[in-house]
Design a protein around this motif. Structure first.
Motif, mmCIF file in Angstrom:
data_model
loop_
_atom_site.group_PDB
_atom_site.id
_atom_site.type_symbol
_atom_site.label_atom_id
_atom_site.label_comp_id
_atom_site.label_asym_id
_atom_site.label_seq_id
_atom_site.Cartn_x
_atom_site.Cartn_y
_atom_site.Cartn_z
ATOM 1 N N GLN A 69 0.892 -1.318 -0.378
ATOM 2 C CA GLN A 69 0.211 0.565 0.264
ATOM 3 C C GLN A 69 1.051 1.258 -0.224
ATOM 4 N N ILE A 70 2.064 1.125 0.726
ATOM 5 C CA ILE A 70 3.185 2.375 0.580
ATOM 6 C C ILE A 70 4.518 1.996 -0.184
ATOM 7 N N ASP A 71 4.188 0.572 -0.907
ATOM 8 C CA ASP A 71 5.582 0.162 -0.850
ATOM 9 C C ASP A 71 6.942 1.033 -0.989
ATOM 10 N N LYS A 72 6.328 0.562 1.028
ATOM 11 C CA LYS A 72 7.990 1.144 1.091
ATOM 12 C C LYS A 72 8.388 -0.643 2.057
ATOM 13 N N ASN A 73 9.164 -1.224 2.699
ATOM 14 C CA ASN A 73 9.879 -2.255 3.894
ATOM 15 C C ASN A 73 9.797 -1.566 4.989
ATOM 16 N N VAL A 74 8.690 -1.857 6.093
ATOM 17 C CA VAL A 74 8.222 -1.161 7.373
ATOM 18 C C VAL A 74 9.484 -1.688 8.784
ATOM 19 N N THR A 75 9.620 -1.578 9.236
ATOM 20 C CA THR A 75 10.562 -2.126 10.584
ATOM 21 C C THR A 75 8.771 -2.587 11.443
ATOM 22 N N VAL A 76 7.770 -3.393 11.476
ATOM 23 C CA VAL A 76 6.694 -3.585 11.629
ATOM 24 C C VAL A 76 6.404 -3.117 13.142
ATOM 25 N N PHE A 77 7.413 -3.483 14.531
ATOM 26 C CA PHE A 77 7.122 -2.597 16.015
ATOM 27 C C PHE A 77 7.442 -1.642 16.031
ATOM 28 N N PHE A 78 7.907 -0.974 15.559
ATOM 29 C CA PHE A 78 7.803 0.686 15.550
ATOM 30 C C PHE A 78 7.888 1.679 14.632
ATOM 31 N N ASN A 79 7.060 1.026 13.083
ATOM 32 C CA ASN A 79 6.201 1.562 12.379
ATOM 33 C C ASN A 79 7.216 2.403 11.398
ATOM 34 N N ARG A 80 8.189 1.770 11.158
ATOM 35 C CA ARG A 80 9.238 3.002 10.311
ATOM 36 C C ARG A 80 10.000 2.458 9.165
ATOM 37 N N LEU A 81 10.488 3.149 8.556
ATOM 38 C CA LEU A 81 10.889 2.843 7.167
ATOM 39 C C LEU A 81 12.122 1.896 7.686
ATOM 40 N N GLN A 82 12.444 0.695 6.908
ATOM 41 C CA GLN A 82 12.842 0.315 7.738
ATOM 42 C C GLN A 82 14.469 0.758 7.281
ATOM 43 N N GLY A 83 15.690 0.726 8.462
ATOM 44 C CA GLY A 83 16.737 0.993 8.862
ATOM 45 C C GLY A 83 17.093 2.129 8.856
ATOM 46 N N THR A 84 15.513 3.121 9.385
ATOM 47 C CA THR A 84 15.764 4.570 9.401
ATOM 48 C C THR A 84 15.124 4.655 11.031
ATOM 49 N N GLU A 85 15.196 6.244 11.115
ATOM 50 C CA GLU A 85 13.977 6.716 12.744
ATOM 51 C C GLU A 85 12.860 7.169 11.982
ATOM 52 N N GLU A 86 12.424 7.364 10.121
ATOM 53 C CA GLU A 86 11.026 7.987 9.835
ATOM 54 C C GLU A 86 10.431 7.439 9.971
ATOM 55 N N PRO A 87 9.682 8.072 10.442
ATOM 56 C CA PRO A 87 8.151 7.344 10.242
ATOM 57 C C PRO A 87 6.969 6.404 9.192
ATOM 58 N N ALA A 88 7.073 5.546 8.918
ATOM 59 C CA ALA A 88 6.803 4.533 7.646
ATOM 60 C C ALA A 88 5.448 5.602 7.257
ATOM 61 N N ALA A 89 5.023 6.743 7.499
ATOM 62 C CA ALA A 89 3.780 6.921 7.370
ATOM 63 C C ALA A 89 3.018 7.968 8.745
ATOM 64 N N PRO A 90 1.752 8.402 8.421
ATOM 65 C CA PRO A 90 1.266 9.239 9.430
ATOM 66 C C PRO A 90 0.262 8.777 10.340
ATOM 67 N N TYR A 91 0.375 7.599 10.193
ATOM 68 C CA TYR A 91 -0.258 6.570 10.833
ATOM 69 C C TYR A 91 0.041 4.992 11.008
ATOM 70 N N ASN A 92 -0.530 4.085 11.713
ATOM 71 C CA ASN A 92 0.173 3.210 12.268
ATOM 72 C C ASN A 92 0.331 2.144 10.533
#
Length: 371
Positions: free
Chosen positions: A113-136
């Motif tokens: 849905q967002i075409d991204k790899n997500v660190t699921v427990f933290f809702n972050r983009l893989q390998g970053t501190e950046e939120p994957a989206a404004p929602y979980n």
């Protein structure tokens, strides 16, 4: 190559919570655990599930004595789910769902849905501190109902305890005191209790290390003390997965493979999935097997699905779209990292199908009614 243990969805982490649901008269999400079911025939005021992260069969045997509290109360050995990792296994232990059903497959998952790899427990983009989206993202697209929520909805009291509660329990002793306080309450109840060690110590110092040994001895002694103070309670002690000491390999050292991919590998370093450019698939398969075939087994994703490695249940609608084209499974003591860690390499790892990673103990304490 270490002994490989393929998933058994009649004898794994996903089955245990269904035994609990059935015991309390709620609808199970799947098959129960035959190893546990006979012990649930007796009525208890409290049933406690205590998960000690990473305390697999081999770790238990390496560090604790056969006549100690844990090994002397060992009811048997069963399996983690696949992947043998905290995200997949604790989600199955929380829900009774198989990984293909809940889709919390590994530390980093691809969400189409967002075409991204997500660190699921933290809702972050893989390998970053950046939120994957404004929602979980994981909770939005792959939500599930926990056993605790299901039991509460059905009218049975159920509670969850973790190291991340506010206020946080500072040590295993405080954690067990909170379990005791809940057990002392008069209602019939289920308590799901997750403790995040010895996993962190295993990662940082290895399977045979002194810190791991000391932590396990303390956990065993603390749980023994707790069970001696309880009554009318069944305490189930288990683990989400085991561990294996490994050497490291770095993905960036294989640019000819990296150039074949649409995005970074995801899931876990010992069980990676690959989204490969169509025109590069034949080359990728041949080169991966040439370069890494001595330590990883590369499977086309259609074979993974046919073999039902992620489960035998009805797959979540997103399941196939999250997987990609190939899955690589570590078959020995090497780990293929997505990128070099910022501090130091972890010594011990998990997520694949070796015996060390897959087999977990079922330890039972029957705390009867006091005279």
């Amino acid at each position: 190559m270490n002994k490989l243990i393929w998933p058994d969805y009649k004898n794994c982490s996903a089955n245990l919570p269904n035994s609990i649901l059935r015991k309390f008269g709620a609808a199970p999400a799947g098959d129960s655990l035959p190893l546990l079911d006979p012990y649930l025939e007796k009525d208890y005021r409290n049933i406690v599930l205590l998960i000690l992260d990473g305390m697999g069969k081999k770790i238990l045997e390496r560090h604790l004595q056969p006549d100690g509290a844990f090994r002397s109360h060992l009811a048997g050995i069963y399996q983690s789910v696949f992947l043998s990792t905290t995200v997949a296994a604790t989600t199955s232990l929380r829900s009774g769902l198989q990984p293909c059903e809940h889709c919390w497959l590994g530390w980093d998952c691809y969400y189409p849905q967002i075409d991204k790899n997500v660190t699921v427990f933290f809702n972050r983009l893989q390998g970053t501190e950046e939120p994957a989206a404004p929602y979980n993202v994981p909770q939005t697209f792959t939500p599930y109902e926990s056993v605790v929520d299901k039991l509460n909805r059905a009218g049975t009291k159920a509670c969850m305890l973790t190291p991340y509660d506010d206020p946080a329990p500072g040590n295993i002793g405080e954690f067990c005191r909170r379990i005791k306080a809940l057990c002392d309450e008069p209602d019939r109840k289920y308590i799901f209790a997750y403790w995040d060690e010895p996993d962190g110590l295993l990662h940082s110092s290895g399977c045979a290390s002194v810190p791991v040994h000391e932590a396990l001895v303390e956990m065993e002694n603390t749980v023994r003390k707790l069970t001696g103070e309880l009554e009318d309670t069944l305490v189930i002690v288990t683990a989400d997965h085991g561990h294996i000491d490994t050497d490291h390999i770095l993905w960036q050292d294989y640019p000819e493979l990296a150039d074949c991919l649409i995005r970074l590998p995801s899931l876990e370093p010992r069980a990676l999935n690959f989204f490969v450019r169509e025109e590069k698939k034949a080359f990728f398969e041949k080169e991966f097997n040439r370069l890494l075939g001595d330590c990883y087994l590369l499977l086309p994703m259609e074979e993974v699905i046919e073999r039902q490695l992620f489960g035998t249940g009805k797959p979540h609608p997103l399941f196939r779209s999250m997987l990609g084209d190939y899955l690589a499974l570590a078959t020995g003591p090497k780990t293929l990292w997505f990128k070099k860690p910022p501090e130091k390499w972890w010594v011990s790892m998990h997520a694949s199908v070796t015996e060390d990673e897959v087999l977990v103990p079922l330890i039972l304490f029957d705390c009867g009614k006091k005279a």
